[in-house]
Design a protein around this motif. Structure first.
Motif, PDB file in Angstrom:
ATOM      1  N   PHE A  92       0.961   5.634  -7.614  1.00  0.00           N
ATOM      2  CA  PHE A  92       0.090   4.479  -7.925  1.00  0.00           C
ATOM      3  C   PHE A  92       0.070   3.487  -6.769  1.00  0.00           C
ATOM      4  CE2 PHE A  92       1.609   5.170 -12.561  1.00  0.00           C
ATOM      5  CZ  PHE A  92       0.745   6.239 -12.695  1.00  0.00           C
ATOM      6  N   ARG A  93       1.260   3.267  -6.193  1.00  0.00           N
ATOM      7  CA  ARG A  93       1.345   2.293  -5.083  1.00  0.00           C
ATOM      8  C   ARG A  93       0.620   2.816  -3.843  1.00  0.00           C
ATOM      9  NH1 ARG A  93       7.585   0.902  -6.330  1.00  0.00           N
ATOM     10  NH2 ARG A  93       7.225  -0.664  -7.943  1.00  0.00           N
ATOM     11  N   GLU A  94       0.737   4.138  -3.601  1.00  0.00           N
ATOM     12  CA  GLU A  94       0.023   4.729  -2.452  1.00  0.00           C
ATOM     13  C   GLU A  94      -1.480   4.553  -2.635  1.00  0.00           C
ATOM     14  OE1 GLU A  94       1.061   8.918  -2.162  1.00  0.00           O
ATOM     15  OE2 GLU A  94       3.171   8.329  -1.933  1.00  0.00           O
ATOM     16  N   ILE A  95      -1.949   4.797  -3.863  1.00  0.00           N
ATOM     17  CA  ILE A  95      -3.391   4.686  -4.128  1.00  0.00           C
ATOM     18  C   ILE A  95      -3.851   3.233  -3.970  1.00  0.00           C
ATOM     19  CG2 ILE A  95      -5.143   4.873  -5.961  1.00  0.00           C
ATOM     20  CD1 ILE A  95      -3.641   7.465  -6.847  1.00  0.00           C
ATOM     21  N   MET A  96      -3.046   2.287  -4.430  1.00  0.00           N
ATOM     22  CA  MET A  96      -3.420   0.871  -4.291  1.00  0.00           C
ATOM     23  C   MET A  96      -3.470   0.466  -2.822  1.00  0.00           C
ATOM     24  SD  MET A  96      -1.660  -1.199  -7.407  1.00  0.00           S
ATOM     25  CE  MET A  96      -0.015  -0.602  -7.189  1.00  0.00           C
ATOM     26  N   ALA A  97      -2.501   0.981  -2.047  1.00  0.00           N
ATOM     27  CA  ALA A  97      -2.416   0.595  -0.633  1.00  0.00           C
ATOM     28  C   ALA A  97      -3.533   1.218   0.199  1.00  0.00           C
ATOM     29  CB  ALA A  97      -1.056   1.009  -0.067  1.00  0.00           C
ATOM     30  N   SER A  98      -4.093   2.348  -0.274  1.00  0.00           N
ATOM     31  CA  SER A  98      -5.049   3.060   0.580  1.00  0.00           C
ATOM     32  C   SER A  98      -6.501   2.804   0.213  1.00  0.00           C
ATOM     33  CB  SER A  98      -4.750   4.564   0.543  1.00  0.00           C
ATOM     34  OG  SER A  98      -4.962   5.039  -0.768  1.00  0.00           O
ATOM     35  N   THR A  99      -6.760   1.925  -0.752  1.00  0.00           N
ATOM     36  CA  THR A  99      -8.154   1.707  -1.136  1.00  0.00           C
ATOM     37  C   THR A  99      -8.929   1.023  -0.005  1.00  0.00           C
ATOM     38  OG1 THR A  99      -9.677   0.795  -2.764  1.00  0.00           O
ATOM     39  CG2 THR A  99      -7.728  -0.513  -2.288  1.00  0.00           C
ATOM     40  N   GLU A 100     -10.176   1.456   0.152  1.00  0.00           N
ATOM     41  CA  GLU A 100     -10.984   0.855   1.218  1.00  0.00           C
ATOM     42  C   GLU A 100     -11.858  -0.267   0.677  1.00  0.00           C
ATOM     43  OE1 GLU A 100     -12.903   4.277   2.800  1.00  0.00           O
ATOM     44  OE2 GLU A 100     -11.080   4.902   3.854  1.00  0.00           O
ATOM     45  N   ARG A 101     -11.796  -0.476  -0.622  1.00  0.00           N
ATOM     46  CA  ARG A 101     -12.605  -1.540  -1.230  1.00  0.00           C
ATOM     47  C   ARG A 101     -11.877  -2.884  -1.093  1.00  0.00           C
ATOM     48  NH1 ARG A 101     -16.604   0.314  -5.751  1.00  0.00           N
ATOM     49  NH2 ARG A 101     -17.099   2.365  -4.948  1.00  0.00           N
ATOM     50  N   PRO A 102     -12.595  -3.998  -1.372  1.00  0.00           N
ATOM     51  CA  PRO A 102     -11.913  -5.303  -1.236  1.00  0.00           C
ATOM     52  C   PRO A 102     -10.800  -5.518  -2.262  1.00  0.00           C
ATOM     53  CG  PRO A 102     -14.205  -5.556  -1.977  1.00  0.00           C
ATOM     54  CD  PRO A 102     -14.023  -4.112  -1.638  1.00  0.00           C
ATOM     55  N   GLY A 103     -10.764  -4.671  -3.278  1.00  0.00           N
ATOM     56  CA  GLY A 103      -9.719  -4.825  -4.285  1.00  0.00           C
ATOM     57  C   GLY A 103      -9.630  -3.595  -5.160  1.00  0.00           C
ATOM     58  N   VAL A 121       6.281  -3.612 -13.342  1.00  0.00           N
ATOM     59  CA  VAL A 121       7.039  -2.658 -12.513  1.00  0.00           C
ATOM     60  C   VAL A 121       6.233  -2.166 -11.305  1.00  0.00           C
ATOM     61  CG1 VAL A 121       8.223  -0.417 -12.477  1.00  0.00           C
ATOM     62  CG2 VAL A 121       8.373  -1.858 -14.517  1.00  0.00           C
ATOM     63  N   VAL A 122       5.011  -1.704 -11.568  1.00  0.00           N
ATOM     64  CA  VAL A 122       4.228  -1.069 -10.492  1.00  0.00           C
ATOM     65  C   VAL A 122       3.739  -2.108  -9.479  1.00  0.00           C
ATOM     66  CG1 VAL A 122       2.169   0.307  -9.974  1.00  0.00           C
ATOM     67  CG2 VAL A 122       3.546   0.845 -11.995  1.00  0.00           C
ATOM     68  N   ALA A 123       3.218  -3.241  -9.969  1.00  0.00           N
ATOM     69  CA  ALA A 123       2.672  -4.255  -9.055  1.00  0.00           C
ATOM     70  C   ALA A 123       2.985  -5.668  -9.548  1.00  0.00           C
ATOM     71  CB  ALA A 123       1.160  -4.062  -8.902  1.00  0.00           C
ATOM     72  N   PRO A 124       4.283  -5.991  -9.664  1.00  0.00           N
ATOM     73  CA  PRO A 124       4.635  -7.328 -10.181  1.00  0.00           C
ATOM     74  C   PRO A 124       4.201  -8.464  -9.254  1.00  0.00           C
ATOM     75  CG  PRO A 124       6.613  -6.141  -9.453  1.00  0.00           C
ATOM     76  CD  PRO A 124       5.476  -5.174  -9.376  1.00  0.00           C
TER      77      PRO A 124
END
Ligand code: C5P
Length: 222
Positions: free
Chosen positions: A112-123, A134-137
Protein backbone atom coordinates in the motif's frame (compact mmCIF):
# COMPACT_ATOMS: atom_id res chain seq x y z
CA UNK A 1 -1.41 14.62 -0.99
CA UNK A 2 -2.39 11.46 0.83
CA UNK A 3 -5.97 11.02 1.99
CA UNK A 4 -6.64 8.15 4.40
CA UNK A 5 -10.19 6.86 4.86
CA UNK A 6 -11.29 4.09 7.23
CA UNK A 7 -14.67 2.65 8.05
CA UNK A 8 -16.69 -0.50 8.68
CA UNK A 9 -18.18 -2.80 6.02
CA UNK A 10 -21.03 -1.17 4.15
CA UNK A 11 -20.08 2.37 5.20
CA UNK A 12 -19.85 3.24 1.52
CA UNK A 13 -16.16 4.04 1.79
CA UNK A 14 -15.22 2.35 -1.51
CA UNK A 15 -17.81 4.04 -3.69
CA UNK A 16 -17.45 7.39 -1.89
CA UNK A 17 -13.64 7.28 -2.08
CA UNK A 18 -13.69 6.37 -5.75
CA UNK A 19 -16.12 9.20 -6.61
CA UNK A 20 -14.14 11.71 -4.52
CA UNK A 21 -10.87 10.65 -6.19
CA UNK A 22 -12.45 11.07 -9.61
CA UNK A 23 -13.64 14.57 -8.74
CA UNK A 24 -10.27 15.63 -7.31
CA UNK A 25 -8.24 14.05 -10.13
CA UNK A 26 -6.61 11.78 -7.53
CA UNK A 27 -5.67 8.11 -7.67
CA UNK A 28 -7.73 5.62 -5.68
CA UNK A 29 -6.57 2.62 -3.68
CA UNK A 30 -9.00 0.13 -2.13
CA UNK A 31 -6.96 -1.86 0.40
CA UNK A 32 -9.82 -4.27 1.16
CA UNK A 33 -9.38 -5.44 -2.44
CA UNK A 34 -5.82 -6.56 -1.62
CA UNK A 35 -6.98 -8.58 1.40
CA UNK A 36 -9.73 -10.08 -0.75
CA UNK A 37 -7.27 -10.82 -3.58
CA UNK A 38 -4.93 -12.55 -1.14
CA UNK A 39 -7.86 -14.61 0.21
CA UNK A 40 -8.77 -15.52 -3.40
CA UNK A 41 -5.16 -16.54 -4.04
CA UNK A 42 -5.08 -18.75 -0.92
CA UNK A 43 -8.33 -20.45 -1.98
CA UNK A 44 -6.89 -21.06 -5.47
CA UNK A 45 -3.70 -22.50 -3.99
CA UNK A 46 -5.63 -24.75 -1.61
CA UNK A 47 -4.10 -23.06 1.45
CA UNK A 48 -5.71 -23.90 4.80
CA UNK A 49 -7.07 -20.43 5.62
CA UNK A 50 -7.39 -21.21 9.29
CA UNK A 51 -3.78 -22.26 9.66
CA UNK A 52 -1.72 -19.05 10.16
CA UNK A 53 1.54 -20.84 9.29
CA UNK A 54 0.17 -22.01 5.93
CA UNK A 55 -1.23 -18.56 5.24
CA UNK A 56 2.13 -16.97 6.12
CA UNK A 57 3.92 -19.38 3.74
CA UNK A 58 1.68 -18.20 0.89
CA UNK A 59 2.68 -14.52 1.27
CA UNK A 60 5.89 -14.50 -0.85
CA UNK A 61 4.11 -16.01 -3.88
CA UNK A 62 1.36 -13.37 -3.93
CA UNK A 63 1.71 -11.26 -7.09
CA UNK A 64 -0.74 -8.35 -6.79
CA UNK A 65 -1.56 -5.42 -9.06
CA UNK A 66 -4.31 -2.81 -9.04
CA UNK A 67 -5.35 0.00 -11.34
CA UNK A 68 -5.45 3.18 -9.26
CA UNK A 69 -7.18 5.26 -11.94
CA UNK A 70 -10.74 5.55 -10.55
CA UNK A 71 -12.04 5.20 -14.11
CA UNK A 72 -9.96 2.13 -14.92
CA UNK A 73 -10.08 0.25 -11.70
CA UNK A 74 -8.96 -3.39 -11.75
CA UNK A 75 -7.48 -5.97 -9.41
CA UNK A 76 -5.09 -8.66 -10.66
CA UNK A 77 -3.36 -11.63 -9.11
CA UNK A 78 -0.63 -12.84 -11.43
CA UNK A 79 -2.29 -13.02 -14.86
CA UNK A 80 -5.83 -13.32 -13.45
CA UNK A 81 -8.21 -10.39 -13.43
CA UNK A 82 -10.03 -10.93 -10.12
CA UNK A 83 -11.89 -7.60 -9.96
CA UNK A 84 -15.29 -9.32 -9.80
CA UNK A 85 -14.33 -12.67 -8.24
CA UNK A 86 -13.07 -11.06 -5.03
CA UNK A 87 -16.55 -9.62 -4.35
CA UNK A 88 -18.15 -13.06 -4.20
CA UNK A 89 -19.69 -14.09 -0.86
CA UNK A 90 -17.30 -17.09 -0.69
CA UNK A 91 -14.42 -14.61 -0.45
CA UNK A 92 -16.19 -12.19 1.93
CA UNK A 93 -16.78 -15.18 4.21
CA UNK A 94 -13.08 -16.03 4.56
CA UNK A 95 -11.21 -12.74 4.14
CA UNK A 96 -11.17 -11.89 7.88
CA UNK A 97 -9.32 -15.14 8.62
CA UNK A 98 -6.32 -14.21 6.47
CA UNK A 99 -6.47 -10.50 7.45
CA UNK A 100 -5.57 -11.35 11.04
CA UNK A 101 -2.27 -13.02 10.10
CA UNK A 102 0.58 -10.56 10.94
CA UNK A 103 2.78 -11.53 7.95
CA UNK A 104 -0.13 -10.76 5.61
CA UNK A 105 -0.76 -7.33 7.16
CA UNK A 106 2.94 -6.52 7.05
CA UNK A 107 3.35 -7.43 3.37
CA UNK A 108 0.15 -5.72 2.25
CA UNK A 109 0.95 -2.57 4.25
CA UNK A 110 4.31 -2.38 2.43
CA UNK A 111 2.51 -2.76 -0.92
CA UNK A 112 0.00 0.00 0.00
CA UNK A 113 2.81 2.39 0.90
CA UNK A 114 4.67 1.63 -2.36
CA UNK A 115 1.50 2.35 -4.33
CA UNK A 116 0.91 5.63 -2.46
CA UNK A 117 4.51 6.72 -3.00
CA UNK A 118 4.50 5.94 -6.73
CA UNK A 119 1.30 7.68 -7.81
CA UNK A 120 1.78 10.24 -10.55
CA UNK A 121 -1.41 12.10 -9.69
CA UNK A 122 -1.49 15.11 -7.34
CA UNK A 123 -2.93 12.88 -4.64
CA UNK A 124 -4.25 9.46 -3.73
CA UNK A 125 -7.19 8.37 -1.62
CA UNK A 126 -6.44 5.12 0.19
CA UNK A 127 -9.29 3.46 2.05
CA UNK A 128 -9.60 0.50 4.39
CA UNK A 129 -9.63 -0.31 8.11
CA UNK A 130 -6.23 0.76 9.39
CA UNK A 131 -5.15 3.47 6.94
CA UNK A 132 -5.60 6.41 9.35
CA UNK A 133 -3.80 4.56 12.15
CA UNK A 134 -1.21 2.14 10.69
CA UNK A 135 -0.73 2.46 6.92
CA UNK A 136 -0.66 6.27 6.67
CA UNK A 137 -0.97 7.85 10.12
CA UNK A 138 0.93 10.91 8.83
CA UNK A 139 -1.57 11.61 6.04
CA UNK A 140 -2.65 15.29 6.14
CA UNK A 141 -6.31 14.32 5.63
CA UNK A 142 -7.62 11.39 7.67
CA UNK A 143 -11.29 10.45 7.75
CA UNK A 144 -13.44 7.89 9.53
CA UNK A 145 -16.51 7.22 7.43
CA UNK A 146 -19.37 5.77 9.47
CA UNK A 147 -23.09 5.11 9.24
CA UNK A 148 -25.59 3.46 11.58
CA UNK A 149 -25.58 -0.32 11.34
CA UNK A 150 -29.07 -0.70 9.86
CA UNK A 151 -28.24 1.86 7.16
CA UNK A 152 -25.02 0.04 6.30
CA UNK A 153 -26.85 -3.27 6.03
CA UNK A 154 -29.51 -1.93 3.73
CA UNK A 155 -26.97 -0.14 1.53
CA UNK A 156 -24.94 -3.34 1.18
CA UNK A 157 -28.10 -5.32 0.36
CA UNK A 158 -29.03 -2.79 -2.30
CA UNK A 159 -25.50 -3.07 -3.72
CA UNK A 160 -25.89 -6.83 -4.00
CA UNK A 161 -29.18 -6.15 -5.81
CA UNK A 162 -31.20 -8.88 -4.19
CA UNK A 163 -28.72 -11.65 -5.10
CA UNK A 164 -28.72 -12.72 -1.45
CA UNK A 165 -31.40 -12.62 1.27
CA UNK A 166 -31.12 -9.49 3.40
CA UNK A 167 -30.77 -11.34 6.70
CA UNK A 168 -27.77 -13.26 5.33
CA UNK A 169 -26.10 -10.05 4.20
CA UNK A 170 -26.70 -8.55 7.65
CA UNK A 171 -25.32 -11.61 9.42
CA UNK A 172 -22.22 -11.76 7.28
CA UNK A 173 -21.54 -8.04 7.58
CA UNK A 174 -21.95 -8.13 11.35
CA UNK A 175 -19.75 -11.21 11.70
CA UNK A 176 -17.03 -9.66 9.53
CA UNK A 177 -17.04 -6.41 11.52
CA UNK A 178 -16.79 -8.32 14.79
CA UNK A 179 -13.84 -10.40 13.57
CA UNK A 180 -12.09 -7.43 11.96
CA UNK A 181 -12.56 -5.31 15.11
CA UNK A 182 -10.43 -7.80 17.02
CA UNK A 183 -7.51 -6.86 14.78
CA UNK A 184 -7.91 -3.11 14.20
CA UNK A 185 -10.21 -0.46 15.63
CA UNK A 186 -12.13 1.19 12.82
CA UNK A 187 -15.27 2.02 14.79
CA UNK A 188 -13.87 5.03 16.61
CA UNK A 189 -11.78 7.90 15.29
CA UNK A 190 -8.15 8.07 16.36
CA UNK A 191 -6.69 11.43 17.43
CA UNK A 192 -6.83 13.97 14.61
CA UNK A 193 -9.15 11.84 12.45
CA UNK A 194 -12.31 13.58 11.22
CA UNK A 195 -15.55 11.57 11.44
CA UNK A 196 -18.03 11.83 8.60
CA UNK A 197 -21.29 10.13 9.56
CA UNK A 198 -23.23 9.39 6.38
CA UNK A 199 -26.36 8.00 8.08
CA UNK A 200 -28.42 11.03 7.07
CA UNK A 201 -26.43 12.08 4.02
CA UNK A 202 -27.06 11.21 0.39
CA UNK A 203 -24.22 9.65 -1.60
CA UNK A 204 -23.43 13.00 -3.28
CA UNK A 205 -23.45 14.84 0.04
CA UNK A 206 -21.01 12.31 1.49
CA UNK A 207 -18.65 12.66 -1.49
CA UNK A 208 -18.90 16.44 -1.10
CA UNK A 209 -18.02 16.23 2.60
CA UNK A 210 -14.86 14.32 1.64
CA UNK A 211 -13.81 16.59 -1.24
CA UNK A 212 -14.49 19.73 0.86
CA UNK A 213 -12.26 18.41 3.62
CA UNK A 214 -9.48 17.48 1.17
CA UNK A 215 -9.63 20.89 -0.53
CA UNK A 216 -9.59 22.70 2.82
CA UNK A 217 -6.57 20.64 3.89
CA UNK A 218 -4.76 21.38 0.63
CA UNK A 219 -5.45 25.11 1.06
CA UNK A 220 -4.00 25.18 4.59
CA UNK A 221 -1.00 23.04 3.58
CA UNK A 222 -0.06 25.42 0.82
O1 C5P B 1 -13.18 -3.10 2.55
P1 C5P B 1 -13.63 -4.54 2.38
O2 C5P B 1 -14.89 -4.83 3.12
O3 C5P B 1 -13.66 -4.99 0.98
O4 C5P B 1 -12.45 -5.36 3.09
C1 C5P B 1 -12.42 -6.77 3.06
C2 C5P B 1 -11.69 -7.29 4.29
O5 C5P B 1 -10.30 -6.96 4.23
C3 C5P B 1 -12.16 -6.74 5.64
O6 C5P B 1 -13.28 -7.47 6.10
C4 C5P B 1 -10.93 -6.96 6.51
O7 C5P B 1 -10.86 -8.29 6.97
C5 C5P B 1 -9.78 -6.75 5.54
N1 C5P B 1 -9.16 -5.43 5.60
C6 C5P B 1 -8.23 -5.17 6.57
N2 C5P B 1 -7.54 -3.98 6.59
C7 C5P B 1 -7.78 -3.05 5.65
C8 C5P B 1 -8.74 -3.30 4.64
C9 C5P B 1 -9.44 -4.49 4.66
O8 C5P B 1 -8.01 -6.02 7.45
N3 C5P B 1 -7.09 -1.92 5.65
Amino acid sequence: MIVAIDGPAGSGKSSVSKAAARELGFAYQDTGAAYRAFAWYCVEQGVDLHNPDDVTDAVPGFDYAIGTDPDRYYVRVGRHDVTDDIREPRISAVVSAIARVPAVRERLTAIFREIMASTERPGIITEGRDITTVVAPEAPARILLTADEDVRMSRRSAELAGTQPEHLVAEQLGARDRLDSQVVDFMSAADGVVTIDSTHLTFDETVRAVTDLVRATMATDR
